[in-house]
Design a protein around this motif. Structure first.
Motif, PDB file in Angstrom:
ATOM      1  N   PHE A 179       0.833  -1.202   0.000  1.00 52.70           N
ATOM      2  CA  PHE A 179       0.000   0.000   0.000  1.00 52.70           C
ATOM      3  C   PHE A 179       0.869   1.253   0.000  1.00 52.70           C
ATOM      4  O   PHE A 179       0.652   2.163  -0.804  1.00 52.70           O
ATOM      5  N   SER A 180       1.854   1.303   0.875  1.00 57.14           N
ATOM      6  CA  SER A 180       2.736   2.478   0.969  1.00 57.14           C
ATOM      7  C   SER A 180       3.479   2.711  -0.339  1.00 57.14           C
ATOM      8  O   SER A 180       3.585   3.845  -0.810  1.00 57.14           O
ATOM      9  N   TYR A 181       3.980   1.636  -0.923  1.00 56.01           N
ATOM     10  CA  TYR A 181       4.709   1.752  -2.184  1.00 56.01           C
ATOM     11  C   TYR A 181       3.775   2.232  -3.299  1.00 56.01           C
ATOM     12  O   TYR A 181       4.120   3.153  -4.049  1.00 56.01           O
ATOM     13  N   SER A 182       2.589   1.641  -3.394  1.00 56.31           N
ATOM     14  CA  SER A 182       1.635   2.024  -4.438  1.00 56.31           C
ATOM     15  C   SER A 182       1.184   3.466  -4.271  1.00 56.31           C
ATOM     16  O   SER A 182       1.055   4.206  -5.254  1.00 56.31           O
ATOM     17  N   LEU A 183       0.961   3.878  -3.028  1.00 60.43           N
ATOM     18  CA  LEU A 183       0.565   5.254  -2.760  1.00 60.43           C
ATOM     19  C   LEU A 183       1.686   6.215  -3.126  1.00 60.43           C
ATOM     20  O   LEU A 183       1.451   7.260  -3.733  1.00 60.43           O
ATOM     21  N   SER A 184       2.908   5.850  -2.794  1.00 63.85           N
ATOM     22  CA  SER A 184       4.064   6.679  -3.145  1.00 63.85           C
ATOM     23  C   SER A 184       4.172   6.847  -4.657  1.00 63.85           C
ATOM     24  O   SER A 184       4.402   7.953  -5.160  1.00 63.85           O
ATOM     25  N   GLN A 185       4.005   5.757  -5.398  1.00 62.85           N
ATOM     26  CA  GLN A 185       4.077   5.815  -6.860  1.00 62.85           C
ATOM     27  C   GLN A 185       2.933   6.643  -7.443  1.00 62.85           C
ATOM     28  O   GLN A 185       3.132   7.427  -8.373  1.00 62.85           O
ATOM     29  N   ALA A 186       1.727   6.482  -6.892  1.00 62.36           N
ATOM     30  CA  ALA A 186       0.577   7.250  -7.373  1.00 62.36           C
ATOM     31  C   ALA A 186       0.790   8.742  -7.136  1.00 62.36           C
ATOM     32  O   ALA A 186       0.500   9.567  -8.009  1.00 62.36           O
ATOM     33  N   CYS A 187       1.314   9.087  -5.972  1.00 64.84           N
ATOM     34  CA  CYS A 187       1.594  10.494  -5.669  1.00 64.84           C
ATOM     35  C   CYS A 187       2.672  11.035  -6.601  1.00 64.84           C
ATOM     36  O   CYS A 187       2.562  12.166  -7.109  1.00 64.84           O
ATOM     37  N   LYS A 188       3.684  10.238  -6.831  1.00 64.73           N
ATOM     38  CA  LYS A 188       4.774  10.644  -7.725  1.00 64.73           C
ATOM     39  C   LYS A 188       4.232  10.919  -9.126  1.00 64.73           C
ATOM     40  O   LYS A 188       4.595  11.912  -9.759  1.00 64.73           O
TER      41      LYS A 188
ATOM     42  N   MET B  83       1.370  11.914  -9.874  1.00 63.73           N
ATOM     43  CA  MET B  83       0.542  13.123  -9.820  1.00 63.73           C
ATOM     44  C   MET B  83       1.376  14.356  -9.464  1.00 63.73           C
ATOM     45  O   MET B  83       0.826  15.418  -9.208  1.00 63.73           O
ATOM     46  N   ASN B  84       2.692  14.202  -9.429  1.00 68.36           N
ATOM     47  CA  ASN B  84       3.620  15.279  -9.054  1.00 68.36           C
ATOM     48  C   ASN B  84       3.364  15.798  -7.643  1.00 68.36           C
ATOM     49  O   ASN B  84       3.490  16.987  -7.373  1.00 68.36           O
ATOM     50  N   LEU B  85       2.996  14.900  -6.739  1.00 63.15           N
ATOM     51  CA  LEU B  85       2.820  15.230  -5.331  1.00 63.15           C
ATOM     52  C   LEU B  85       4.008  14.690  -4.553  1.00 63.15           C
ATOM     53  O   LEU B  85       4.417  13.557  -4.754  1.00 63.15           O
ATOM     54  N   THR B  86       4.548  15.500  -3.683  1.00 60.58           N
ATOM     55  CA  THR B  86       5.630  15.054  -2.821  1.00 60.58           C
ATOM     56  C   THR B  86       5.035  14.719  -1.460  1.00 60.58           C
ATOM     57  O   THR B  86       4.707  15.610  -0.684  1.00 60.58           O
ATOM     58  N   VAL B  87       4.865  13.439  -1.191  1.00 56.63           N
ATOM     59  CA  VAL B  87       4.262  12.972   0.054  1.00 56.63           C
ATOM     60  C   VAL B  87       5.188  11.932   0.659  1.00 56.63           C
ATOM     61  O   VAL B  87       5.479  10.923   0.048  1.00 56.63           O
ATOM     62  N   THR B  88       5.664  12.201   1.868  1.00 54.36           N
ATOM     63  CA  THR B  88       6.532  11.248   2.547  1.00 54.36           C
ATOM     64  C   THR B  88       5.818  10.539   3.695  1.00 54.36           C
ATOM     65  O   THR B  88       6.327   9.570   4.225  1.00 54.36           O
TER      66      THR B  88
END
Length: 85
Positions: free
Chosen positions: A40-49, A51-56
């Motif tokens: 989930f964390s990896y998929s969310l990170s990729q989805a944000c990336k 969308m040009n969102l920087t979410v840590t």
């Protein structure tokens, strides 16, 4: 309501944002990832990336607007008339 399939893309980001306040385990479950928080964390990170969102951190998806809506049951303070400021 839990998604019957693993969400991805904007649907994943929207679902994660909607469940961010409950924590990562509940967000993962609601987004269709069950107990697989790592995927989930990896998929969310990729989805944000994508969308040009920087979410840590999941909590970074909670916006000021979400906080204002949660606090929206407060008391309104305003003058009784236009001339009585």
């Amino acid at each position: 309501m839990m998604s019957p399939t693993k969400l991805s893309g904007t649907e994943l980001v929207d679902c994660a944002r909607a469940n961010a306040k409950q924590g990562i385990q509940i967000a993962a479950y609601q987004c269709g990832y069950g107990d697989d928080v790592k995927t989930f964390s990896y998929s969310l990170s990729q989805a944000c990336k994508n969308m040009n969102l920087t979410v840590t951190d999941l909590n970074e998806l909670i916006t000021d607007h979400d906080i204002i809506l949660q606090l929206g049951s407060g008391e309104i303070i305003a003058p009784e008339t236009e001339s009585n400021l």
